[in-house]
Scaffold this motif. Structure first.
Motif, PDB file in Angstrom:
ATOM      1  N   MET A   1       0.534  -1.044  -0.055  1.00  0.00           N
ATOM      2  CA  MET A   1       0.003   0.068   0.073  1.00  0.00           C
ATOM      3  C   MET A   1       0.733   1.424   0.100  1.00  0.00           C
ATOM      4  SD  MET A   1      -2.989  -0.891   2.683  1.00  0.00           S
ATOM      5  CE  MET A   1      -3.632  -2.725   2.525  1.00  0.00           C
ATOM      6  N   LYS A   2       0.472   2.430  -0.605  1.00  0.00           N
ATOM      7  CA  LYS A   2       1.377   3.364  -0.893  1.00  0.00           C
ATOM      8  C   LYS A   2       0.835   4.586  -0.293  1.00  0.00           C
ATOM      9  CE  LYS A   2       3.908   5.990  -4.378  1.00  0.00           C
ATOM     10  NZ  LYS A   2       4.398   6.216  -5.611  1.00  0.00           N
ATOM     11  N   MET A   3       1.481   5.592   0.202  1.00  0.00           N
ATOM     12  CA  MET A   3       1.068   6.461   1.191  1.00  0.00           C
ATOM     13  C   MET A   3       0.643   7.647   0.278  1.00  0.00           C
ATOM     14  SD  MET A   3       2.307   8.463   4.464  1.00  0.00           S
ATOM     15  CE  MET A   3       2.389  10.034   4.803  1.00  0.00           C
ATOM     16  N   SER A  14     -11.258   7.862   2.123  1.00  0.00           N
ATOM     17  CA  SER A  14     -12.144   6.734   2.492  1.00  0.00           C
ATOM     18  C   SER A  14     -11.719   5.721   3.506  1.00  0.00           C
ATOM     19  CB  SER A  14     -12.293   6.089   1.138  1.00  0.00           C
ATOM     20  OG  SER A  14     -11.096   5.486   0.924  1.00  0.00           O
ATOM     21  N   LEU A  15     -12.474   4.891   3.903  1.00  0.00           N
ATOM     22  CA  LEU A  15     -11.480   3.841   4.828  1.00  0.00           C
ATOM     23  C   LEU A  15     -10.331   3.294   4.310  1.00  0.00           C
ATOM     24  CD1 LEU A  15     -14.837   2.132   6.469  1.00  0.00           C
ATOM     25  CD2 LEU A  15     -12.936   3.398   7.721  1.00  0.00           C
ATOM     26  N   LYS A  16     -10.631   3.043   2.958  1.00  0.00           N
ATOM     27  CA  LYS A  16      -9.387   2.474   2.037  1.00  0.00           C
ATOM     28  C   LYS A  16      -7.926   3.391   2.311  1.00  0.00           C
ATOM     29  CE  LYS A  16      -7.879   0.371  -2.495  1.00  0.00           C
ATOM     30  NZ  LYS A  16      -8.319  -0.171  -3.548  1.00  0.00           N
ATOM     31  N   ASP A  17      -8.190   4.711   2.167  1.00  0.00           N
ATOM     32  CA  ASP A  17      -7.266   5.432   2.297  1.00  0.00           C
ATOM     33  C   ASP A  17      -6.598   5.272   3.631  1.00  0.00           C
ATOM     34  OD1 ASP A  17      -7.796   6.548  -0.363  1.00  0.00           O
ATOM     35  OD2 ASP A  17      -9.120   8.155   0.389  1.00  0.00           O
ATOM     36  N   LEU A  18      -7.258   5.371   4.683  1.00  0.00           N
ATOM     37  CA  LEU A  18      -6.986   5.195   5.877  1.00  0.00           C
ATOM     38  C   LEU A  18      -6.376   3.977   6.102  1.00  0.00           C
ATOM     39  CD1 LEU A  18     -10.116   6.822   8.054  1.00  0.00           C
ATOM     40  CD2 LEU A  18      -7.931   8.026   7.022  1.00  0.00           C
ATOM     41  N   GLN A  19      -6.638   2.896   5.747  1.00  0.00           N
ATOM     42  CA  GLN A  19      -6.045   1.599   5.898  1.00  0.00           C
ATOM     43  C   GLN A  19      -4.714   1.690   5.128  1.00  0.00           C
ATOM     44  OE1 GLN A  19      -9.808  -1.219   5.426  1.00  0.00           O
ATOM     45  NE2 GLN A  19      -8.123  -2.302   6.140  1.00  0.00           N
ATOM     46  N   GLU A  21      -2.827   4.539   4.386  1.00  0.00           N
ATOM     47  CA  GLU A  21      -1.932   5.185   5.203  1.00  0.00           C
ATOM     48  C   GLU A  21      -1.316   4.562   6.502  1.00  0.00           C
ATOM     49  OE1 GLU A  21      -1.969   9.646   7.448  1.00  0.00           O
ATOM     50  OE2 GLU A  21      -3.826   8.920   6.713  1.00  0.00           O
ATOM     51  N   VAL A  22      -2.013   3.943   7.119  1.00  0.00           N
ATOM     52  CA  VAL A  22      -1.843   3.289   8.542  1.00  0.00           C
ATOM     53  C   VAL A  22      -0.822   2.134   7.893  1.00  0.00           C
ATOM     54  CG1 VAL A  22      -2.406   1.431  10.443  1.00  0.00           C
ATOM     55  CG2 VAL A  22      -3.944   3.706   9.898  1.00  0.00           C
ATOM     56  N   ASP A  23      -0.873   1.470   6.965  1.00  0.00           N
ATOM     57  CA  ASP A  23      -0.139   0.421   6.430  1.00  0.00           C
ATOM     58  C   ASP A  23       1.260   0.668   6.217  1.00  0.00           C
ATOM     59  OD1 ASP A  23       0.123  -2.762   5.983  1.00  0.00           O
ATOM     60  OD2 ASP A  23       0.670  -1.895   3.842  1.00  0.00           O
ATOM     61  N   THR A  24       1.250   1.933   5.485  1.00  0.00           N
ATOM     62  CA  THR A  24       2.650   2.383   4.812  1.00  0.00           C
ATOM     63  C   THR A  24       3.159   3.023   6.327  1.00  0.00           C
ATOM     64  OG1 THR A  24       1.559   3.377   3.040  1.00  0.00           O
ATOM     65  CG2 THR A  24       3.500   4.671   3.787  1.00  0.00           C
ATOM     66  N   TYR A  25       2.584   3.509   7.173  1.00  0.00           N
ATOM     67  CA  TYR A  25       3.098   3.932   8.503  1.00  0.00           C
ATOM     68  C   TYR A  25       3.860   2.719   9.222  1.00  0.00           C
ATOM     69  CZ  TYR A  25       4.029   5.218  13.442  1.00  0.00           C
ATOM     70  OH  TYR A  25       4.487   5.538  14.567  1.00  0.00           O
ATOM     71  N   ILE A  26       3.090   1.731   9.530  1.00  0.00           N
ATOM     72  CA  ILE A  26       3.395   0.530  10.172  1.00  0.00           C
ATOM     73  C   ILE A  26       4.501  -0.334   9.321  1.00  0.00           C
ATOM     74  CG2 ILE A  26       2.820  -1.911  10.954  1.00  0.00           C
ATOM     75  CD1 ILE A  26       1.928   0.305  12.838  1.00  0.00           C
ATOM     76  N   ASN A  88      -5.987  -4.529   9.137  1.00  0.00           N
ATOM     77  CA  ASN A  88      -5.002  -4.578   8.104  1.00  0.00           C
ATOM     78  C   ASN A  88      -4.094  -5.840   8.351  1.00  0.00           C
ATOM     79  OD1 ASN A  88      -5.595  -2.298   6.798  1.00  0.00           O
ATOM     80  ND2 ASN A  88      -3.816  -0.971   7.663  1.00  0.00           N
ATOM     81  N   SER A  89      -3.801  -6.150   9.519  1.00  0.00           N
ATOM     82  CA  SER A  89      -3.092  -7.370   9.958  1.00  0.00           C
ATOM     83  C   SER A  89      -3.430  -8.725   9.576  1.00  0.00           C
ATOM     84  CB  SER A  89      -2.744  -7.446  11.354  1.00  0.00           C
ATOM     85  OG  SER A  89      -3.912  -7.891  12.170  1.00  0.00           O
ATOM     86  N   LEU A  90      -5.037  -8.733   9.494  1.00  0.00           N
ATOM     87  CA  LEU A  90      -5.779  -9.859   9.034  1.00  0.00           C
ATOM     88  C   LEU A  90      -6.269  -9.832   7.705  1.00  0.00           C
ATOM     89  CD1 LEU A  90      -7.784 -10.128  12.543  1.00  0.00           C
ATOM     90  CD2 LEU A  90      -5.891 -11.512  11.786  1.00  0.00           C
ATOM     91  N   GLY A  91      -5.867  -8.786   7.163  1.00  0.00           N
ATOM     92  CA  GLY A  91      -6.426  -8.753   5.626  1.00  0.00           C
ATOM     93  C   GLY A  91      -7.711  -8.489   5.189  1.00  0.00           C
TER      94      GLY A  91
END
Length: 121
Positions: A1-3, A14-19, A21-26, A88-91
């Motif tokens: 996922m790209k920030m 969207s929720l997808k955008d938030l997911q 963003e968090v994935d990029t951070y983690i 995210n961790s559980l897909g």
């Protein structure tokens, strides 16, 4: 996922955008996401912190002068963050999860509550 390059206002994300963003951070950390059990414990901690803030604002227990000035908004933000991490961790796609839950409420609970602007017989 790209920030995203430019941050959009929350109302336009969207929720997808938030997911994403968090994935990029983690993803920048070797440790990655915590285990599901650790995330559940973290979520429980955050819900407890929210309960404390609600109790301070609306309950009978005022804050001590030595306590940090947190807010319900920040505690809800913490819960949203850990919820996104957990998903995210559980897909899990949170938009799909939301759609399924709304379908459940709109069918199972369709006649449960009194709707606004309806006459009762």
């Amino acid at each position: 996922m790209k920030m995203m390059e430019r941050r959009m206002p929350m109302s336009e994300r969207s929720l997808k955008d938030l997911q994403q963003e968090v994935d990029t951070y983690i993803s920048q950390f070797k440790e990655g996401y915590f285990s599901p059990l650790a995330m559940l414990a973290r979520m429980s901690e955050e819900v407890g912190e929210l309960a404390r803030e609600v109790n301070h604002s609306y309950g009978e227990k005022p804050k001590k002068s030595t306590e940090a000035d947190n807010s319900i908004e920040l505690e809800l933000g913490d819960i949203l963050f850990i919820t996104i991490c957990f998903a995210n961790s559980l897909g899990i796609d949170l938009t799909e999860a939301h759609d399924k839950i709304m379908h459940k409420f709109n069918t199972r609970d369709a006649g449960r509550w009194t709707k606004i602007n309806t006459e009762t017989k």
